[in-house]
Scaffold this motif. Sequence first.
Motif, mmCIF file in Angstrom:
data_model
loop_
_atom_site.group_PDB
_atom_site.id
_atom_site.type_symbol
_atom_site.label_atom_id
_atom_site.label_comp_id
_atom_site.label_asym_id
_atom_site.label_seq_id
_atom_site.Cartn_x
_atom_site.Cartn_y
_atom_site.Cartn_z
ATOM 1 N N VAL A 24 19.846 37.652 -14.440
ATOM 2 C CA VAL A 24 18.527 37.448 -13.813
ATOM 3 C C VAL A 24 17.835 36.229 -14.440
ATOM 4 N N GLN A 25 17.980 36.071 -15.778
ATOM 5 C CA GLN A 25 17.407 34.882 -16.435
ATOM 6 C C GLN A 25 18.005 33.599 -15.850
ATOM 7 N N ALA A 26 19.280 33.660 -15.492
ATOM 8 C CA ALA A 26 19.960 32.477 -14.945
ATOM 9 C C ALA A 26 19.602 32.227 -13.481
ATOM 10 N N GLY A 27 18.887 33.148 -12.877
ATOM 11 C CA GLY A 27 18.574 33.013 -11.447
ATOM 12 C C GLY A 27 19.736 33.473 -10.577
ATOM 13 N N TRP A 28 20.712 34.181 -11.187
ATOM 14 C CA TRP A 28 21.843 34.712 -10.411
ATOM 15 C C TRP A 28 21.427 36.075 -9.880
ATOM 16 N N TYR A 29 20.764 36.072 -8.745
ATOM 17 C CA TYR A 29 20.170 37.298 -8.202
ATOM 18 C C TYR A 29 21.101 38.054 -7.266
ATOM 19 N N GLY A 30 22.291 37.486 -7.016
ATOM 20 C CA GLY A 30 23.198 38.146 -6.076
ATOM 21 C C GLY A 30 23.288 37.370 -4.780
ATOM 22 N N LYS A 31 23.555 38.096 -3.714
ATOM 23 C CA LYS A 31 23.812 37.456 -2.418
ATOM 24 C C LYS A 31 22.683 36.518 -1.981
ATOM 25 N N LYS A 32 21.429 36.952 -2.207
ATOM 26 C CA LYS A 32 20.302 36.146 -1.687
ATOM 27 C C LYS A 32 20.170 34.795 -2.374
ATOM 28 N N SER A 33 20.689 34.654 -3.615
ATOM 29 C CA SER A 33 20.580 33.361 -4.295
ATOM 30 C C SER A 33 21.919 32.621 -4.298
ATOM 31 N N GLY A 34 22.951 33.204 -3.698
ATOM 32 C CA GLY A 34 24.252 32.537 -3.605
ATOM 33 C C GLY A 34 25.195 32.905 -4.745
ATOM 34 N N ARG A 35 24.676 33.507 -5.813
ATOM 35 C CA ARG A 35 25.549 33.896 -6.925
ATOM 36 C C ARG A 35 25.020 35.123 -7.640
ATOM 37 N N GLY A 36 25.916 36.042 -7.944
ATOM 38 C CA GLY A 36 25.583 37.214 -8.761
ATOM 39 C C GLY A 36 26.874 37.557 -9.480
ATOM 40 N N PHE A 37 27.400 38.756 -9.274
ATOM 41 C CA PHE A 37 28.721 39.060 -9.823
ATOM 42 C C PHE A 37 29.805 38.342 -9.017
#
Length: 283
Positions: free
Chosen positions: A266-279
Motif C-alpha cells: 500500500v505504501q508503494a501505491g500497489w493497490y491491486g487491479k485498480k492501480s495496475g499492480r498488486g500481487f
Amino acid sequence: MTVRHVAVLGSGQMGSGIAQVFAQSGYEVTLYDLQKEALNQSKKQIERLLLRSIEKERITSAEKEATMKRLQFTRELSDLKHVNLVVEAVVEDEAVKVELFKQLDDMTSEDTILASNTSSIPITKLAAATQRPEKVVGMHFMNPVPVMKLVEVIRGLQTDDRTYKKVFQLTKELNKTAVLSMDFPGFIANRILMPMINEAIFTVYEGVASVEDVDTVMKLGMNHPMGPLTLADFIGLDTCLSIMEVMYEGFGDSKYRPCPLLKQYVQAGWYGKKSGRGFYIYT
Ligand code: NAD
C-alpha cells in the motif's frame, strides 16, 4: 416514506455498481463524486455493462436507455437535497465519511435515510455525527455489485426498527438478499474473509509459498472460485489494509494485525487491479 430518488456518493467501483442496480430497478439515481474523471468513468462503465447484458439477452436496448435516463451525474452536493435515501460509497476514510454525513444531515430532509457502504467503519460512529442517528444504517454491497446477490444490512446501536426494515425491503426490490449484522468490526463477511486474505499474505511474506501457489491451493484444494491474493487485488489492497486496521483496533486482538507486506504494498501505491499492480500485474 416511499423511496423514489436515491443519491449514491462516490462513483468508484462500488458506487458505480450501486447506482446501476438502483437505476435498473426503477429508482431515480444521482451519482455524486468530487472527481469529474471518476464520474465519466462510471458512466462509461455502466453503459458497457448494460451493453453486455443486451448481448447476453438479459435486458432489451429499451431497458438500457430507460436505465441510463434515470441516472444523473454531479459534482454538486446540493443536487442531493431532495433524495429519500443516500448510499455513501466514498473512499474508506473515517474523517471523510463523518464530514459527509454531517453535511448530508444538514442538507437533506429529516426523513431521508442515510446509509453507508463502508466495509469496516462503525455505523454507530457515522450515526453519532448526525442529528438523526436512528435513520443511519449500513448497506454493505458486495463487489461486483451488479453480480453479487448479498447485501449486509448493518444495524448501528441507534438504528431504529423502521429504518433497518425499510432497507431490508429495498434490498429485496433490488433483487438481492439481505442479511442482518450487528455493528461490530468487519461485520460478518469481512470478519471472516479478511483474516484469511491477511494469512495468505503472511504465507507469501514468510516465504512459505509463492503468490500463484497460495491461490492455487485455495482454488483447487478448497474449491474457492478465486484465490485469496487475486481476490485481495480485486477488492483493493488499500481497502483490505484499512479493514484489518479497523478490526485490529476495534477488537484489540493481535490476530487481526495486518501483515507488514500488505502495508508495504500500500505504501508503494500497489493497490491491486485498480492501480495496475498488486500481487499480480494488470495491463
Ligand atoms: P474507490 O477508490 O473505487 O472509489 C472511491 C470514490 O470516492 C472515488 O471515485 C473518489 O473520487 C470518491 N471520493 C473520495 N472522497 C470523496 C468525497 N469526499 N466526496 C465524494 N466522493 C469522494 O473505492 P471503492 O472500492 O468503490 O470503495 C468505496 C466504499 O465501498 C468504501 O467504503 C469501501 O470500504 C466500500 N466497499 C468496497 C468493496 C470493494 O470490494 N472494493 C466492497 C464492499 C464495500
